[in-house]
Design a protein around this motif. Structure first.
Motif, PDB file in Angstrom:
ATOM      1  N   SER A 157       0.820  -1.279   0.004  1.00 29.79           N
ATOM      2  CA  SER A 157       0.087   0.159   0.051  1.00 29.79           C
ATOM      3  C   SER A 157       0.886   1.202   0.000  1.00 29.79           C
ATOM      4  CB  SER A 157      -1.036   0.041   1.251  1.00 29.79           C
ATOM      5  OG  SER A 157      -0.255   0.226   2.583  1.00 29.79           O
ATOM      6  N   LYS A 158       1.908   1.305   0.791  1.00 27.45           N
ATOM      7  CA  LYS A 158       3.037   2.335   0.782  1.00 27.45           C
ATOM      8  C   LYS A 158       3.439   2.741  -0.647  1.00 27.45           C
ATOM      9  CE  LYS A 158       5.599   3.746   4.300  1.00 27.45           C
ATOM     10  NZ  LYS A 158       4.994   5.205   4.348  1.00 27.45           N
ATOM     11  N   LEU A 159       3.734   1.667  -1.575  1.00 23.63           N
ATOM     12  CA  LEU A 159       4.224   1.759  -2.925  1.00 23.63           C
ATOM     13  C   LEU A 159       2.891   2.324  -3.826  1.00 23.63           C
ATOM     14  CD1 LEU A 159       6.220  -1.439  -3.782  1.00 23.63           C
ATOM     15  CD2 LEU A 159       6.828   0.766  -4.270  1.00 23.63           C
ATOM     16  N   GLY A 160       1.888   1.998  -3.389  1.00 23.25           N
ATOM     17  CA  GLY A 160       0.708   2.559  -4.104  1.00 23.25           C
ATOM     18  C   GLY A 160       0.479   3.975  -3.997  1.00 23.25           C
ATOM     19  N   LYS A 161       0.582   4.471  -2.603  1.00 23.38           N
ATOM     20  CA  LYS A 161       0.613   5.549  -2.259  1.00 23.38           C
ATOM     21  C   LYS A 161       1.578   6.583  -2.931  1.00 23.38           C
ATOM     22  CE  LYS A 161       0.208   8.525   1.945  1.00 23.38           C
ATOM     23  NZ  LYS A 161       0.353   8.502   3.125  1.00 23.38           N
ATOM     24  N   SER A 170      -1.916   3.641 -12.780  1.00 22.59           N
ATOM     25  CA  SER A 170      -1.754   2.371 -13.155  1.00 22.59           C
ATOM     26  C   SER A 170      -0.990   1.484 -11.970  1.00 22.59           C
ATOM     27  CB  SER A 170      -1.675   2.100 -14.693  1.00 22.59           C
ATOM     28  OG  SER A 170      -0.101   2.312 -14.714  1.00 22.59           O
ATOM     29  N   GLN A 171       0.226   1.981 -12.124  1.00 18.30           N
ATOM     30  CA  GLN A 171       1.103   1.051 -10.959  1.00 18.30           C
ATOM     31  C   GLN A 171       0.598   1.458  -9.736  1.00 18.30           C
ATOM     32  OE1 GLN A 171       2.866  -0.785 -11.776  1.00 18.30           O
ATOM     33  NE2 GLN A 171       5.173  -0.070 -12.142  1.00 18.30           N
ATOM     34  N   TYR A 175      -0.393  -1.943  -6.954  1.00 18.08           N
ATOM     35  CA  TYR A 175       0.025  -2.267  -5.672  1.00 18.08           C
ATOM     36  C   TYR A 175      -1.176  -2.111  -4.567  1.00 18.08           C
ATOM     37  CZ  TYR A 175       4.788  -2.569  -7.686  1.00 18.08           C
ATOM     38  OH  TYR A 175       5.812  -3.012  -8.602  1.00 18.08           O
ATOM     39  N   TYR A 176      -2.006  -0.968  -4.609  1.00 14.21           N
ATOM     40  CA  TYR A 176      -3.113  -1.123  -3.841  1.00 14.21           C
ATOM     41  C   TYR A 176      -4.002  -2.182  -3.980  1.00 14.21           C
ATOM     42  CZ  TYR A 176      -2.937   3.745  -2.017  1.00 14.21           C
ATOM     43  OH  TYR A 176      -2.289   4.880  -1.424  1.00 14.21           O
TER      44      TYR A 176
END
Length: 199
Positions: A157-161, A170-171, A175-176
């Motif tokens: 989720s940190k990567l998504g953020k 899209s990335q 990750y989310y």
């Protein structure tokens, strides 16, 4: 364990230092900080060159909030044994507390050279780059981290953020969504995914 270690207290100074070091650590884990500090002092007094004893003493001082003094104990442990990874890691955390971010990064990078696949070290380096507002470096280190722990929903989720903040939807979605797959109860992730689908 405590009773067994207390039997070794009466032995020669090296054995006494090792027993006191372990007793200090056990009391520290049980959050009995006064006892942990007493045994840390005993361990250091029995063998001033014991890096584990100095690290434990640093830990008890860290718990009291005196971070400058804490750093001195960890540095002394490292002078006695430059490969003492616990002291190096804790020194990095102490520098973060003291807001010496560049210094903290140096310690964690040194530690990374010793412990190549340590999830904790990779996370700390990524976190420091995030504090330094360098999201591309933070992303790079988090990608290394998920190669070590691919199912950690917090890291995903940190990567998504971070990708979302960079404008890469899209990335961010990828990750989310992965985070949601491993931990479907995180409200922030659910809200982000809901808003993404509405868009």
């Amino acid at each position: 364990a405590l009773e067994t270690l207390k039997m070794f207290e009466k032995k020669d100074s090296r054995v006494k230092s090792a027993a006191a070091t372990n007793l200090s650590f056990l009391y520290y884990l049980e959050n009995e900080l006064a006892q942990a500090a007493n045994y840390a002092d005993l361990a250091v007094n029995s063998d001033r060159y014991n890096p584990a004893a100095l690290t434990n003493k640093g830990n008890t001082v860290f718990a009291s909030g005196d971070y400058e003094k804490t750093a001195e104990f960890y540095k002394e442990a490292l002078r006695n044994d430059s490969s003492c990874t616990e002291a190096l890691y804790n020194l990095g955390l102490t520098c973060k507390k003291l807001n010496r971010i560049d210094e903290a990064l140096d310690y964690f990078l040194k530690l990374h050279a010793i412990l190549r696949n340590s999830a904790q070290v990779l996370y700390q380096i990524a976190n420091i780059y995030e504090i330094m507002q360098d999201p591309s470096q933070a992303i790079e280190w988090l990608l290394q981290l998920i190669s070590v722990v691919p199912t950690d929903p917090h890291v995903l989720s940190k990567l998504g953020k971070l990708y979302d903040n960079e404008g890469d939807k899209s990335q961010a979605f990828h990750y989310y969504y992965e985070s949601y797959r491993y931990f479907p109860s995180n409200i922030e992730v659910i809200e982000w995914l809901g808003a993404y689908y509405i868009d």
